[in-house]
Design a protein around this motif. Structure first.
Motif, short mmCIF file in Angstrom:
data_model
loop_
_atom_site.label_atom_id
_atom_site.label_comp_id
_atom_site.label_asym_id
_atom_site.label_seq_id
_atom_site.Cartn_x
_atom_site.Cartn_y
_atom_site.Cartn_z
N TYR A 109 3.11 -7.09 -13.26
CA TYR A 109 2.48 -6.28 -12.21
C TYR A 109 2.10 -7.12 -11.00
CZ TYR A 109 2.22 -2.13 -15.17
OH TYR A 109 2.54 -1.03 -15.93
N ALA A 150 3.70 -7.26 -7.18
CA ALA A 150 2.84 -7.05 -6.01
C ALA A 150 3.04 -8.17 -5.00
CB ALA A 150 1.38 -6.98 -6.43
N SER A 196 4.77 -8.18 -0.96
CA SER A 196 3.99 -8.64 0.19
C SER A 196 4.83 -9.57 1.07
CB SER A 196 2.74 -9.37 -0.29
OG SER A 196 3.06 -10.69 -0.75
N ARG A 225 -3.79 -4.30 -11.00
CA ARG A 225 -3.94 -3.28 -9.96
C ARG A 225 -3.79 -3.83 -8.55
NH1 ARG A 225 -7.77 0.58 -10.93
NH2 ARG A 225 -7.43 1.13 -8.75
N SER A 246 -2.21 -4.97 -5.18
CA SER A 246 -1.02 -4.45 -4.50
C SER A 246 -0.52 -5.41 -3.43
CB SER A 246 -1.34 -3.10 -3.84
OG SER A 246 -2.28 -3.29 -2.78
N GLU A 271 0.10 -4.50 -0.49
CA GLU A 271 -0.63 -4.12 0.72
C GLU A 271 -1.94 -4.90 0.85
OE1 GLU A 271 -2.68 -0.12 2.71
OE2 GLU A 271 -1.50 0.04 0.86
N ASP A 329 -11.25 -0.94 -2.51
CA ASP A 329 -10.25 -0.97 -3.56
C ASP A 329 -10.83 -1.72 -4.76
OD1 ASP A 329 -8.05 -1.20 -5.20
OD2 ASP A 329 -6.69 -1.89 -3.63
#
Length: 207
Positions: A38, A42, A46, A110, A112, A114, A182
């Protein structure tokens, strides 16, 4: 634009997860995908490049879980001495052109692309290169953090299970806080219960 790398720390022994002496929580499945994959995906989503993954305990299994991804694997033979040794290995392997590096923990699924890019944008927008950029939610700092080249030398003085957060706390006015809404910056998977809880919450919320 500044050249910002990413370093994924994936060498730990996962003692609280009770994964077994030859295993690691980082390959535990989360919705059918290894946990470590994960954060790697991510990072790839990026702007950060290159992306380095520091391995140690159960290195072969971690590498298999990351198969097919455009990453650079860095072996840390001293991983048993603590997190600082992995951070040192990652920083030492960075290209000389890197202005900074986003330090990612491999058990934070979790995070990301972003969010990583937001830290990079804050770093670039500063008139003077900051020592670090840290995400903040509800007044508390979380992970990942972006450390600038100005802190790279300080990494060599870290010992034991101390990582980038220790450097950021000592960074003073050279640290820029990036406000985020977040909770991903607070969620890591240390235990099997934490993994099950995240699966349940994600299923309930439709994430």
């Amino acid at each position: 634009m500044a050249e910002i790398a990413a370093i994924i720390l994936a060498a730990g022994r996962s003692s609280r997860f009770h994964a077994g002496p030859q295993d690691t929580k980082l390959i535990a499945p989360l919705f059918g995908k290894p946990l470590v994959r994960y954060v790697a995906e991510a990072a790839l989503a990026s702007r950060a490049r290159p992306i380095l993954v520091v391995t140690g305990h159960a290195a072969g299994k971690v590498e298999t879980a990351l198969d097919g991804l455009d990453l650079f694997l860095i072996a840390n033979p001293h991983y048993q001495t603590g997190l600082s040794s992995s951070l040192k290995a990652g920083i030492a392997a960075l290209p000389k052109t890197a202005a900074g590096a986003v330090i990612l923990l491999a058990d934070m699924p979790r995070i990301s692309g972003e969010l990583i890019d937001r830290l990079i944008r804050v770093f670039e927008a500063s008139v003077e290169a900051p020592r670090a950029v840290a995400p903040v939610r509800g007044g508390s700092r979380g992970n990942p953090v972006l450390i600038g080249r100005g802190l790279f030398v300080a990494v060599a003085h870290l010992e034991g299970d101390r990582g980038a957060r220790r450097l950021v706390e000592a960074g003073g006015e050279g640290v820029i806080e990036c406000s985020v809404d977040d909770d991903a910056i607070e969620i890591d998977i240390d235990t099997r219960d934490a993994l099950r809880r995240l699966e349940t919450e994600a299923t309930t919320s439709g994430r």
